[in-house]
Design an enzyme around this catalytic site. Structure first.
Site, short mmCIF file in Angstrom:
data_model
loop_
_atom_site.label_atom_id
_atom_site.label_comp_id
_atom_site.label_asym_id
_atom_site.label_seq_id
_atom_site.Cartn_x
_atom_site.Cartn_y
_atom_site.Cartn_z
CG ASP A 15 -2.05 0.96 1.15
OD1 ASP A 15 -2.29 1.51 0.04
OD2 ASP A 15 -2.69 1.21 2.17
CG HIS A 32 0.23 2.04 -9.34
ND1 HIS A 32 -0.03 1.65 -8.05
CD2 HIS A 32 -0.86 2.76 -9.73
CE1 HIS A 32 -1.21 2.11 -7.67
NE2 HIS A 32 -1.74 2.80 -8.68
CG LEU A 126 9.45 -17.19 -3.67
CD1 LEU A 126 9.19 -17.18 -2.17
CD2 LEU A 126 9.90 -15.79 -4.13
C1 FPP Z 1 -1.78 0.21 -3.42
O1 FPP Z 1 -1.35 1.55 -3.41
C2 FPP Z 1 -1.29 -0.48 -4.59
C3 FPP Z 1 -2.04 -1.04 -5.58
C4 FPP Z 1 -3.51 -1.03 -5.57
C5 FPP Z 1 -1.42 -1.69 -6.74
C6 FPP Z 1 -0.20 -2.49 -6.49
C7 FPP Z 1 0.51 -2.58 -7.74
C8 FPP Z 1 1.85 -2.65 -7.90
C9 FPP Z 1 2.84 -2.75 -6.81
C10 FPP Z 1 2.32 -2.56 -9.30
C11 FPP Z 1 2.84 -3.75 -9.92
C12 FPP Z 1 2.12 -5.01 -9.70
C13 FPP Z 1 2.61 -6.18 -10.14
C14 FPP Z 1 1.99 -7.47 -9.77
C15 FPP Z 1 3.82 -6.24 -10.97
P1 FPP Z 1 -2.45 2.70 -3.55
O2 FPP Z 1 -2.57 3.06 -4.97
O3 FPP Z 1 -3.71 2.27 -2.88
O4 FPP Z 1 -1.76 3.85 -2.75
P2 FPP Z 1 -2.49 5.02 -1.94
O5 FPP Z 1 -3.26 4.35 -0.83
O6 FPP Z 1 -1.34 5.83 -1.45
O7 FPP Z 1 -3.34 5.75 -2.92
#
Ligand code: FPP
Length: 236
Positions: A15, A32, A126
Site C-alpha cells: 500500500d 505503481h 520460492l
Molecule cells: C496500493 O497503493 C497499490 C495497488 C492497488 C497496486 C499495487 C501494484 C503494484 C505494486 C504494481 C505492480 C504489480 C505487479 C503485480 C507487478 P495505492 O494506490 O492504494 O496507494 P495510496 O493508498 O497511497 O493511494
C-alpha cells in the site's frame, strides 16, 4: 541478517504507491511503477532468504472502482513486469501462481500471466502468488457455493466438511496459511485480504510507502516476526 525463525509464508499488502507519487508531484501511475520496482527486490530477497511462499496483493476486487486510466495502467505495469522478469524468475527457480479471478483481466494481461504460470510450473523454489482481482469475501462465497454444489451432488457429506476440507475450496488450496502479514504505508487494516487464511498470522505494519519498502525494511519485519511467540490459542 540471520533469523532465529523464518516465516514459511509471507503475505504483503503493498500500500501507498499513490501517496508516494503525490508527495513527489508525480502521477499515481509513477507510484505503481516504483512499486513494481520495489516488488522485484522483495521477490529476489524472499528467494535468497529461503522463504517458501510469498503472496502479494496486486489488485483487489474493489480496485476496479479506480479511474480506468489507473486500472489500465496497473495491468500494463503487470505485463511489463512479467515481460522483464520472467526469465530471471525462472532462472531463480521461482514458481508463479495467481490467486483470484484473473481471467477477468484485460486479454494481454491474462496471456502474459498464463505464460508465466506455464513456464514456471515445475519450479521448486520460492512460490510467488500474485493476488489479482482478489477479494477474500468473494473467495469465501465462491468456496461456500462449491461446497453447496458438492453436497447437493452427493460428493460431500456435511459431516465430512472440516476446516481442512473447506480450505481446499479456496484459491489458496495447498498453500499454507501466511505466518506473517505485512502492510505498508501506515494503514492498519486487512482490506479483504486472506481473511480466512490469516486467522493466526502475525501482523507487521510499516510506516513507509510501498515503493520505499526496501529489502532491509523487509528483513526488519521478518526480525520482528522472529521475536514474537506464537501460541495458536494455547499456552506456551
Ligand atoms: C496500493 O497503493 C497499490 C495497488 C492497488 C497496486 C499495487 C501494484 C503494484 C505494486 C504494481 C505492480 C504489480 C505487479 C503485480 C507487478 P495505492 O494506490 O492504494 O496507494 P495510496 O493508498 O497511497 O493511494
Amino acid at each position: 541478517m540471520k533469523f532465529e525463525r523464518l516465516p514459511d509464508h509471507v503475505a504483503i499488502v503493498m500500500d501507498g504507491n499513490g501517496r508516494w507519487a503525490k508527495m513527489r508531484n508525480l502521477p499515481r501511475l509513477a507510484g505503481h511503477n516504483a512499486g513494481m520496482k520495489a516488488l522485484k527486490e522483495i521477490v529476489k530477497r524472499s528467494s535468497t532468504l529461503g522463504i517458501r511462499h510469498l503472496t502479494v496483493y496486486a489488485f483487489s476486487t474493489e480496485n476496479w472502482r479506480r479511474p480506468s486510466e489507473e486500472v489500465g495502467g496497473i495491468f500494463k505495469i503487470l505485463v511489463q513486469y512479467v515481460d522483464k522478469e520472467l526469465g530471471e524468475l525462472h532462472e531463480n527457480n521461482v514458481k508463479v501462481s495467481v490467486l483470484g479471478n484473473y481471467k477477468k483481466l484485460p486479454e494481454d494481461a491474462v496471456k502474459k500471466l498464463e505464460e508465466a504460470l506455464r513456464k514456471t510450473k515445475d519450479n521448486s523454489g520460492l512460490q510467488f502468488h500474485i493476488a489479482l482481482n482478489y477479494g477474500s469475501r468473494d473467495e469465501i462465497l465462491q468456496a461456500v457455493k462449491g461446497v453447496a454444489r458438492d453436497v447437493a451432488a452427493g460428493n460431500l457429506a456435511e459431516s465430512e466438511l472440516t476446516e481442512a476440507v473447506f480450505s481446499q475450496y479456496l484459491f489458496t488450496k495447498d498453500i499454507p496459511d501466511p505466518d506473517l502479514v505485512i502492510r505498508t504505508s501506515g494503514e492498519v487494516r486487512l482490506s479483504n485480504f486472506l481473511l480466512w487464511q490469516s486467522a493466526y498470522s502475525e501482523f507487521v505494519f510499516s510506516e513507509v510507502y510501498w515503493p520505499d519498502f526496501t529489502p532491509e525494511r523487509y528483513e526488519e519485519a521478518i526480525a520482528e516476526y522472529a521475536k514474537r511467540a506464537r501460541r495458536f490459542g494455547g499456552v506456551k
